[in-house]
Design a protein around this motif. Structure first.
Motif, PDB file in Angstrom:
ATOM      1  N   TRP A 226      13.236  -4.654  37.801  1.00 45.13           N
ATOM      2  CA  TRP A 226      13.418  -3.873  36.601  1.00 45.13           C
ATOM      3  C   TRP A 226      12.669  -3.279  35.999  1.00 45.13           C
ATOM      4  O   TRP A 226      12.361  -2.419  34.640  1.00 45.13           O
ATOM      5  CB  TRP A 226      12.567  -5.227  35.351  1.00 45.13           C
ATOM      6  CG  TRP A 226      13.405  -6.743  35.819  1.00 45.13           C
ATOM      7  CD1 TRP A 226      14.700  -6.726  36.322  1.00 45.13           C
ATOM      8  CD2 TRP A 226      12.655  -8.025  35.665  1.00 45.13           C
ATOM      9  NE1 TRP A 226      15.507  -8.355  35.893  1.00 45.13           N
ATOM     10  CE2 TRP A 226      14.323  -8.776  36.247  1.00 45.13           C
ATOM     11  CE3 TRP A 226      11.594  -8.786  35.408  1.00 45.13           C
ATOM     12  CZ2 TRP A 226      14.464 -10.517  36.310  1.00 45.13           C
ATOM     13  CZ3 TRP A 226      12.057  -9.661  34.674  1.00 45.13           C
ATOM     14  CH2 TRP A 226      13.058 -10.662  35.526  1.00 45.13           C
ATOM     15  N   GLY A 227      11.943  -2.464  36.879  1.00 50.30           N
ATOM     16  CA  GLY A 227      10.721  -1.073  36.320  1.00 50.30           C
ATOM     17  C   GLY A 227       9.626  -1.894  35.374  1.00 50.30           C
ATOM     18  O   GLY A 227       9.392  -2.948  35.919  1.00 50.30           O
ATOM     19  N   GLU A 228       8.926  -0.901  34.823  1.00 49.16           N
ATOM     20  CA  GLU A 228       7.148  -1.664  35.085  1.00 49.16           C
ATOM     21  C   GLU A 228       7.313  -2.713  33.873  1.00 49.16           C
ATOM     22  O   GLU A 228       8.057  -1.909  32.888  1.00 49.16           O
ATOM     23  CB  GLU A 228       6.517  -0.119  34.567  1.00 49.16           C
ATOM     24  CG  GLU A 228       6.401   1.242  35.474  1.00 49.16           C
ATOM     25  CD  GLU A 228       5.559   0.482  37.029  1.00 49.16           C
ATOM     26  OE1 GLU A 228       4.667  -0.312  36.299  1.00 49.16           O
ATOM     27  OE2 GLU A 228       5.634   0.275  38.003  1.00 49.16           O
ATOM     28  N   PRO A 229       6.516  -3.333  34.171  1.00 49.62           N
ATOM     29  CA  PRO A 229       6.475  -4.108  32.379  1.00 49.62           C
ATOM     30  C   PRO A 229       5.678  -3.407  31.309  1.00 49.62           C
ATOM     31  O   PRO A 229       5.002  -2.992  31.427  1.00 49.62           O
ATOM     32  CB  PRO A 229       5.671  -5.528  33.243  1.00 49.62           C
ATOM     33  CG  PRO A 229       4.975  -5.170  34.281  1.00 49.62           C
ATOM     34  CD  PRO A 229       5.889  -3.683  35.107  1.00 49.62           C
ATOM     35  N   ASP A 230       6.433  -4.242  30.236  1.00 50.35           N
ATOM     36  CA  ASP A 230       5.886  -3.923  28.945  1.00 50.35           C
ATOM     37  C   ASP A 230       4.678  -4.718  28.781  1.00 50.35           C
ATOM     38  O   ASP A 230       4.008  -3.387  28.396  1.00 50.35           O
ATOM     39  CB  ASP A 230       7.103  -4.029  27.978  1.00 50.35           C
ATOM     40  CG  ASP A 230       7.841  -3.544  27.953  1.00 50.35           C
ATOM     41  OD1 ASP A 230       8.455  -2.977  28.574  1.00 50.35           O
ATOM     42  OD2 ASP A 230       8.599  -4.678  27.738  1.00 50.35           O
ATOM     43  N   SER A 231       3.945  -5.365  29.185  1.00 46.24           N
ATOM     44  CA  SER A 231       2.832  -5.285  29.088  1.00 46.24           C
ATOM     45  C   SER A 231       2.284  -6.374  30.325  1.00 46.24           C
ATOM     46  O   SER A 231       2.920  -6.757  30.956  1.00 46.24           O
ATOM     47  CB  SER A 231       2.117  -6.586  27.945  1.00 46.24           C
ATOM     48  OG  SER A 231       2.553  -7.770  28.364  1.00 46.24           O
ATOM     49  N   ILE A 232       1.232  -6.505  31.116  1.00 44.81           N
ATOM     50  CA  ILE A 232      -0.004  -7.258  32.492  1.00 44.81           C
ATOM     51  C   ILE A 232      -0.921  -7.931  31.416  1.00 44.81           C
ATOM     52  O   ILE A 232      -2.058  -7.078  31.189  1.00 44.81           O
ATOM     53  CB  ILE A 232       0.247  -6.246  32.854  1.00 44.81           C
ATOM     54  CG1 ILE A 232       1.417  -5.766  33.431  1.00 44.81           C
ATOM     55  CG2 ILE A 232       0.037  -7.171  34.349  1.00 44.81           C
ATOM     56  CD1 ILE A 232       1.952  -4.661  34.791  1.00 44.81           C
ATOM     57  N   THR A 233      -0.868  -9.280  31.635  1.00 46.68           N
ATOM     58  CA  THR A 233      -2.028  -9.295  31.672  1.00 46.68           C
ATOM     59  C   THR A 233      -2.076 -10.899  32.749  1.00 46.68           C
ATOM     60  O   THR A 233      -1.842 -11.255  33.480  1.00 46.68           O
ATOM     61  CB  THR A 233      -2.078 -10.555  30.444  1.00 46.68           C
ATOM     62  OG1 THR A 233      -1.638 -10.193  29.270  1.00 46.68           O
ATOM     63  CG2 THR A 233      -3.844 -11.511  30.125  1.00 46.68           C
TER      64      THR A 233
ATOM     65  N   PHE B  93      -1.976 -15.583  34.509  1.00 41.59           N
ATOM     66  CA  PHE B  93      -1.257 -14.207  34.930  1.00 41.59           C
ATOM     67  C   PHE B  93       0.040 -14.122  34.125  1.00 41.59           C
ATOM     68  O   PHE B  93       0.875 -14.816  34.217  1.00 41.59           O
ATOM     69  CB  PHE B  93      -1.211 -13.895  36.160  1.00 41.59           C
ATOM     70  CG  PHE B  93      -2.168 -14.219  37.456  1.00 41.59           C
ATOM     71  CD1 PHE B  93      -3.479 -13.078  37.770  1.00 41.59           C
ATOM     72  CD2 PHE B  93      -2.881 -15.405  37.873  1.00 41.59           C
ATOM     73  CE1 PHE B  93      -3.931 -13.602  38.298  1.00 41.59           C
ATOM     74  CE2 PHE B  93      -4.258 -15.532  37.672  1.00 41.59           C
ATOM     75  CZ  PHE B  93      -4.713 -14.510  38.533  1.00 41.59           C
ATOM     76  N   ARG B  94       0.502 -12.768  33.731  1.00 45.74           N
ATOM     77  CA  ARG B  94       1.431 -12.580  33.110  1.00 45.74           C
ATOM     78  C   ARG B  94       1.896 -11.072  32.818  1.00 45.74           C
ATOM     79  O   ARG B  94       1.031 -10.157  32.369  1.00 45.74           O
ATOM     80  CB  ARG B  94       1.590 -13.233  31.836  1.00 45.74           C
ATOM     81  CG  ARG B  94       3.367 -13.264  30.830  1.00 45.74           C
ATOM     82  CD  ARG B  94       2.152 -13.794  29.610  1.00 45.74           C
ATOM     83  NE  ARG B  94       3.657 -13.861  28.673  1.00 45.74           N
ATOM     84  CZ  ARG B  94       4.665 -15.018  28.520  1.00 45.74           C
ATOM     85  NH1 ARG B  94       4.624 -16.197  29.360  1.00 45.74           N
ATOM     86  NH2 ARG B  94       5.787 -14.771  27.716  1.00 45.74           N
ATOM     87  N   CYS B  95       3.420 -11.124  33.406  1.00 48.08           N
ATOM     88  CA  CYS B  95       3.967  -9.783  33.012  1.00 48.08           C
ATOM     89  C   CYS B  95       4.853  -9.697  32.139  1.00 48.08           C
ATOM     90  O   CYS B  95       5.981 -10.749  32.377  1.00 48.08           O
ATOM     91  CB  CYS B  95       4.399  -9.429  34.061  1.00 48.08           C
ATOM     92  SG  CYS B  95       2.909  -9.037  35.717  1.00 48.08           S
ATOM     93  N   THR B  96       5.542  -8.944  31.301  1.00 49.70           N
ATOM     94  CA  THR B  96       6.379  -9.377  29.970  1.00 49.70           C
ATOM     95  C   THR B  96       7.284  -8.276  30.405  1.00 49.70           C
ATOM     96  O   THR B  96       6.734  -6.862  30.208  1.00 49.70           O
ATOM     97  CB  THR B  96       6.447  -9.602  28.375  1.00 49.70           C
ATOM     98  OG1 THR B  96       5.479  -8.478  28.916  1.00 49.70           O
ATOM     99  CG2 THR B  96       5.434 -11.051  28.713  1.00 49.70           C
ATOM    100  N   TRP B  97       8.434  -7.804  30.101  1.00 48.54           N
ATOM    101  CA  TRP B  97       9.602  -7.064  30.079  1.00 48.54           C
ATOM    102  C   TRP B  97      10.544  -7.258  28.750  1.00 48.54           C
ATOM    103  O   TRP B  97      10.353  -8.323  28.331  1.00 48.54           O
ATOM    104  CB  TRP B  97      10.540  -6.309  30.942  1.00 48.54           C
ATOM    105  CG  TRP B  97      10.018  -6.169  32.633  1.00 48.54           C
ATOM    106  CD1 TRP B  97      10.046  -5.568  32.623  1.00 48.54           C
ATOM    107  CD2 TRP B  97       9.086  -7.474  33.636  1.00 48.54           C
ATOM    108  NE1 TRP B  97       9.447  -5.299  34.335  1.00 48.54           N
ATOM    109  CE2 TRP B  97       8.780  -6.097  34.485  1.00 48.54           C
ATOM    110  CE3 TRP B  97       8.990  -8.154  33.903  1.00 48.54           C
ATOM    111  CZ2 TRP B  97       8.368  -6.664  35.737  1.00 48.54           C
ATOM    112  CZ3 TRP B  97       7.957  -9.054  34.507  1.00 48.54           C
ATOM    113  CH2 TRP B  97       7.255  -8.278  35.646  1.00 48.54           C
TER     114      TRP B  97
END
Length: 183
Positions: free
Chosen positions: A116-123, A131-135
């Motif tokens: 999907w490519g780099e996430p829009d945000s990472i926590t 832990f959370r990555c969002t696209w």
């Protein structure tokens, strides 16, 4: 000149065949795309292990699957009149230590970034086990529920499905408000 035409023809043929290769094709979730029908899903994933078939929504369950480099996932596909709109993979592995969950999270994250490519945000907060990555319309989460059980999952939904879900939520909120004002 004739050799040049033959060589050029061979090169063009190779380019056409390589463009037909679907192995590197990007999909919305694993090998599935939003909008696919239940028939298309079954052609790709096989018969589901379980399902809930409704008038407006059907849910297909695939148990003990490998997803994004990690085994033992329960995968759900939600299909409405527009086809597949919502998908999740909930990883069922249980560990005695947090590091094993974090290792799985990192494996999944690496594979999702490739897809999907780099996430829009990472926590990522190891102290709080959050832990959370969002696209856009997609996410990967690792955290603990109210019973302190670890949850590791991936969720993806189409823009149309998300929009319809938000509309349904707003309608339900309006109905609740109307009920409260009638009391």
């Amino acid at each position: 000149m004739k050799k040049a035409v033959i060589i050029l023809s061979l090169i063009m043929s190779m380019m056409i065949f390589s463009s037909c290769n679907t192995k590197n094709q990007k999909h919305d979730f694993r090998n599935v795309d939003f909008g696919m029908s239940s028939i298309e899903l079954i052609e790709i994933e096989g018969e589901p292990d379980d399902d809930l078939i409704g008038d407006d929504l059907s849910i297909y369950y695939y148990k003990d699957r490998e997803a994004f480099g990690v085994k033992n996932a329960l995968i759900e596909y939600h299909i409405d009149k527009n086809g597949i709109g919502w998908v999740s993979a909930n990883f069922q592995n249980e560990y005695a230590d947090d590091k094993s969950y974090i290792t799985e999270y990192n494996t999944i994250k690496k594979n999702l970034i490739a897809a999907w490519g780099e996430p829009d945000s990472i926590t990522e907060n190891e102290n709080e086990f959050n832990f959370r990555c969002t696209w856009e319309n997609k996410s990967l989460s690792l955290n603990r529920n109210s019973e302190n059980e670890a949850f590791l999952g991936v969720v993806a939904c189409s823009s149309d499905y998300l929009e319809l879900s938000l509309e349904r939520i707003q309608e339900n909120q309006k109905e609740r408000q109307n009920l409260k004002t009638e009391e």
